[in-house]
Design a protein around this motif. Structure first.
Motif, PDB file in Angstrom:
ATOM      1  N   UNK A 207      36.635  41.640  28.735  1.00  0.00           N
ATOM      2  CA  UNK A 207      35.494  40.527  28.087  1.00  0.00           C
ATOM      3  C   UNK A 207      35.618  39.474  29.061  1.00  0.00           C
ATOM      4  N   UNK A 208      34.865  39.293  30.114  1.00  0.00           N
ATOM      5  CA  UNK A 208      34.751  38.394  31.188  1.00  0.00           C
ATOM      6  C   UNK A 208      34.656  36.941  30.528  1.00  0.00           C
ATOM      7  N   UNK A 209      34.144  36.719  29.405  1.00  0.00           N
ATOM      8  CA  UNK A 209      33.934  35.466  28.871  1.00  0.00           C
ATOM      9  C   UNK A 209      35.313  34.863  27.922  1.00  0.00           C
ATOM     10  N   UNK A 210      36.202  35.789  28.122  1.00  0.00           N
ATOM     11  CA  UNK A 210      37.689  35.502  27.342  1.00  0.00           C
ATOM     12  C   UNK A 210      38.263  34.282  28.263  1.00  0.00           C
ATOM     13  N   UNK A 211      37.753  33.010  28.164  1.00  0.00           N
ATOM     14  CA  UNK A 211      38.425  31.980  29.063  1.00  0.00           C
ATOM     15  C   UNK A 211      39.757  31.506  28.692  1.00  0.00           C
ATOM     16  N   UNK A 212      40.260  31.733  27.564  1.00  0.00           N
ATOM     17  CA  UNK A 212      41.577  31.689  27.163  1.00  0.00           C
ATOM     18  C   UNK A 212      42.660  32.608  28.130  1.00  0.00           C
ATOM     19  N   UNK A 213      42.207  33.964  27.914  1.00  0.00           N
ATOM     20  CA  UNK A 213      42.692  34.864  29.020  1.00  0.00           C
ATOM     21  C   UNK A 213      42.854  34.437  30.345  1.00  0.00           C
ATOM     22  N   UNK A 214      41.589  34.105  30.720  1.00  0.00           N
ATOM     23  CA  UNK A 214      41.701  33.506  32.441  1.00  0.00           C
ATOM     24  C   UNK A 214      42.653  32.485  32.444  1.00  0.00           C
ATOM     25  N   UNK A 231      43.192  30.153  41.447  1.00  0.00           N
ATOM     26  CA  UNK A 231      42.043  29.459  41.880  1.00  0.00           C
ATOM     27  C   UNK A 231      40.712  30.124  41.448  1.00  0.00           C
ATOM     28  N   UNK A 232      40.701  31.400  41.685  1.00  0.00           N
ATOM     29  CA  UNK A 232      39.582  32.235  41.413  1.00  0.00           C
ATOM     30  C   UNK A 232      39.327  32.210  39.833  1.00  0.00           C
ATOM     31  N   UNK A 233      40.439  32.388  38.873  1.00  0.00           N
ATOM     32  CA  UNK A 233      40.220  32.309  37.451  1.00  0.00           C
ATOM     33  C   UNK A 233      39.779  30.891  37.241  1.00  0.00           C
ATOM     34  N   UNK A 234      40.394  29.872  37.643  1.00  0.00           N
ATOM     35  CA  UNK A 234      40.137  28.705  37.122  1.00  0.00           C
ATOM     36  C   UNK A 234      38.819  28.306  37.373  1.00  0.00           C
ATOM     37  N   UNK A 235      38.295  28.896  38.686  1.00  0.00           N
ATOM     38  CA  UNK A 235      36.537  28.405  39.090  1.00  0.00           C
ATOM     39  C   UNK A 235      35.768  29.236  38.257  1.00  0.00           C
TER      40      UNK A 235
END
Length: 279
Positions: A207-214, A231-235
């Protein structure tokens, strides 16, 4: 005491391992003839802990102009290649001694230098003791305590680092690197409460939109000092939802930039990407 010109100023002053007093003078200057012998006497007493050099302003007008010398005697103090203090005219000997004392490292500063040297030599226990000694001398020196916390985190001494963080003063958030150290400490403290990196990567892939997991994955990566993948995840969080958890993606990126201060080219690249994303 030695005479210095433009040709040897860098070698004698800028590159000197000792603090240096530069006495701008001229043969026709009466007060200079009073101050000069006083400085020479104090240099002899100092036993090599600092040195005195003299610049004849008549013969070195370019140097005098560079340091804004308009009246002599004019004394400029240098430490580690930087001009750190100065005075014009003749001071009483007691004030000269006070002026010179400000150039000498304190016991706390000497302990910090020892800690850094021991760490570079691989003596982590000795370095830790030296850090503790430095903070015993200067317990409210937040910059030194933050450096010690970073040292402890390098050794994965999370509980000790957390205890030291609690000893910071209320002024600590104003120190350079505070946010970066707090980000790293919080990430390492929270590691046991997070799924492992592989599981979080699987959640993000599913789920690429799972920002909590990112965000959790970024925290795990920060704790491991894997800053570029973090940084890739935070970006991606910034790209997908700038407002997520009060703009935490961007704020955490800025802290990671501080953690990567020894990689300025890499940081510059990521700063450009962040700027492009925000505009």
């Amino acid at each position: 005491m030695s005479d210095v010109t433009l040709q040897n100023f860098e070698a004698e002053v800028i590159n000197s391992p000792l603090p240096v007093l530069v006495d701008f003078w001229a043969p026709w200057c009466g007060p200079c003839r009073t101050l000069g012998p006083m400085l020479e006497k104090l240099e002899a007493e100092a036993g090599g802990t600092w040195k005195l050099v003299k610049v004849n302003v008549d013969e070195n007008q370019q140097l005098a102009a560079h340091f804004g010398v308009r009246s002599i005697p004019h004394v400029v103090a240098f430490a580690e290649g930087q001009a750190v203090n100065q005075f014009v005219g003749v001071l009483p000997e007691s004030q000269l001694r006070e002026f010179i004392d400000t150039l000498q490292p304190t016991d706390g500063e000497l302990a910090v230098q020892s800690a850094q040297a021991l760490a570079e030599a691989g003596d982590r226990e000795g370095a830790r003791a030296a850090w503790q000694a430095s903070l015993a001398h200067e317990p409210e020196n937040d910059a030194n305590r933050l450096a010690y916390i970073s040292f402890l985190l390098d050794d994965n001494a999370i509980d000790a680092a957390d205890a030291e963080f609690g000893r910071l003063t209320a002024r600590a958030p104003q120190e350079d690197g505070y946010a970066a150290i707090k980000t790293r400490l919080d990430a390492m403290k929270g590691l046991d409460d997070l799924p492992d990196g592989a599981e979080l990567k699987a959640q993000v892939q599913a789920d690429p939109a799972n920002l909590a997991a990112r965000l959790d994955l970024a925290k795990v990566l920060i704790a491991r000092r894997e800053y570029q993948p973090a940084l890739e995840q935070l970006m991606e969080i910034v790209r997908r939802d700038r407002g997520f958890e009060d703009d935490i993606g961007r704020k955490t990126m800025l802290s990671v930039f501080d953690l990567m201060a020894d990689s300025p080219e890499v940081v510059s690249k990521w700063r450009r990407q962040l700027s492009t994303t925000l505009n």
